[in-house]
Write a protein that holds these residues in place. Sequence first.
Motif, short mmCIF file in Angstrom:
data_model
loop_
_atom_site.label_atom_id
_atom_site.label_comp_id
_atom_site.label_asym_id
_atom_site.label_seq_id
_atom_site.Cartn_x
_atom_site.Cartn_y
_atom_site.Cartn_z
N LEU A 1 -37.78 -4.71 -54.42
CA LEU A 1 -36.40 -4.29 -54.73
C LEU A 1 -35.76 -5.16 -55.80
CD1 LEU A 1 -35.07 -3.38 -51.19
CD2 LEU A 1 -35.06 -1.88 -53.19
N PHE B 1 -26.71 2.37 -53.33
CA PHE B 1 -27.83 2.41 -54.26
C PHE B 1 -29.13 1.97 -53.59
CE2 PHE B 1 -30.10 0.46 -58.05
CZ PHE B 1 -30.50 1.67 -58.57
N LEU B 2 -28.98 1.16 -52.56
CA LEU B 2 -30.17 0.68 -51.86
C LEU B 2 -30.98 1.83 -51.28
CD1 LEU B 2 -31.86 -1.65 -50.84
CD2 LEU B 2 -30.29 -1.91 -48.92
N LEU C 1 -39.24 3.61 -53.89
CA LEU C 1 -40.32 2.65 -53.70
C LEU C 1 -41.32 3.14 -52.66
CD1 LEU C 1 -38.44 -0.77 -53.86
CD2 LEU C 1 -39.95 0.25 -55.57
N CYS D 1 -33.22 3.61 -53.82
CA CYS D 1 -34.24 2.65 -54.25
C CYS D 1 -35.35 2.55 -53.22
CB CYS D 1 -33.61 1.27 -54.46
SG CYS D 1 -32.64 1.14 -55.97
N PHE E 1 -34.82 -3.65 -58.99
CA PHE E 1 -33.62 -2.81 -59.04
C PHE E 1 -32.35 -3.63 -58.86
CE2 PHE E 1 -36.73 0.54 -57.53
CZ PHE E 1 -36.88 1.09 -58.80
N VAL F 1 -30.53 -1.39 -65.15
CA VAL F 1 -31.21 -1.12 -63.88
C VAL F 1 -31.25 0.38 -63.61
CG1 VAL F 1 -30.91 -1.28 -61.38
CG2 VAL F 1 -30.75 -3.34 -62.78
N LEU G 1 -24.06 -3.08 -58.60
CA LEU G 1 -24.75 -1.84 -58.23
C LEU G 1 -23.81 -0.85 -57.55
CD1 LEU G 1 -28.03 -3.48 -56.94
CD2 LEU G 1 -27.52 -2.54 -59.20
N PHE H 1 -34.37 2.80 -63.08
CA PHE H 1 -34.56 3.61 -61.88
C PHE H 1 -34.85 5.06 -62.25
CE2 PHE H 1 -32.99 6.53 -58.70
CZ PHE H 1 -33.51 6.03 -57.53
N ARG I 1 -38.20 5.61 -63.87
CA ARG I 1 -39.25 5.41 -62.87
C ARG I 1 -39.31 6.60 -61.93
NH1 ARG I 1 -39.90 -0.60 -60.28
NH2 ARG I 1 -41.38 -0.07 -58.64
N TYR I 2 -38.17 7.18 -61.65
CA TYR I 2 -38.12 8.40 -60.85
C TYR I 2 -38.75 9.56 -61.63
CZ TYR I 2 -36.06 12.71 -58.99
OH TYR I 2 -35.86 13.97 -58.51
#
Lengths: 123, 123
Positions: free
Chosen positions: A34, A11-12, A19, A15, A37, B99, A7, B103, B106-107
């Motif tokens: 998570l 990136f966290l 969410l 995300c 992802f 992934v 990743l 993301f 989904r965004y």
Amino acid sequence: MPTEPALPRNFLRPCVLLLLRESPAHGYDLVERLRAFGFSGEDPGRLYRTLRTLEGEGLVRSAWEPSAHGPDRRIYAVTGSGMEALHQVVPALRETARVLDGFVSRYAEFVDIESPSSVSSSR
Amino acid sequence: MPTEPALPRNFLRPCVLLLLRESPAHGYDLVERLRAFGFSGEDPGRLYRTLRTLEGEGLVRSAWEPSAHGPDRRIYAVTGSGMEALHQVVPALRETARVLDGFVSRYAEFVDIESPSSVSSSR
DNA sequence: GCGGGTAGGTGCCGCAAGCATATACTCATT
DNA sequence: AATGAGTATATGCTTGCGGCACCTACCCGC
């Protein structure tokens, strides 16, 4: 689950913002959501630290909520500037996806040449 | 050029291996060819350090070559174990691309809801 | 009262990444 | 013959993310 993805840095953060925009949640819940992802769920500490950082920057806000069973939960929600921050990073992530697709297909190009058997479709 | 992509950790390594597999090259040349993978070209030092690391691990080998105009060049080529290493990391990068696509779509899902104008195609 | 699930958190360290800086060769220009 | 631009390779230093370990505390069932 296939291989663990590599990743991007930070990136966290997007995300978590995404969410939370979908629905507010507490940390322990986010750990599970998570996984979609690519986050394995080990190292919850990392998530909690990220959440506190995001809150310090005003991108999320939190409130304690008593739990029927188990300890109290800190419920997080994304703020307006949190959404702005999300909007700002998405183009970079789009770009990343583009680059990675390019890399993979460029890789596949010579793999197909070397081993014409077991062909992977060119997507 | 759009926004700078947020590249995965260590992404430089497979990129170098792939480029060298396509054709051997010296560092200064790789700097240019790496732009296709989102590397801006600033910080060449990073590339040179990576090259020496890769060589230390036996994934690439190098030889000095005199240049007609300008200083000598160190020509790099990927080795057998270098190719193995490349094959091993690609699945993770494939996973990363997957992934990121997830993301982004989904965004886009809730962005389309909030602003039904200027629709981006769902790829 | 012990273990397991739920929930939130801190400490510490390695290493990639970011940024600046140094060296040196060749050629064209002043 | 000095200066500057382009080519080419490298090192030093700092920061911060990510990875791992560890800790506290609540509730429930056995």
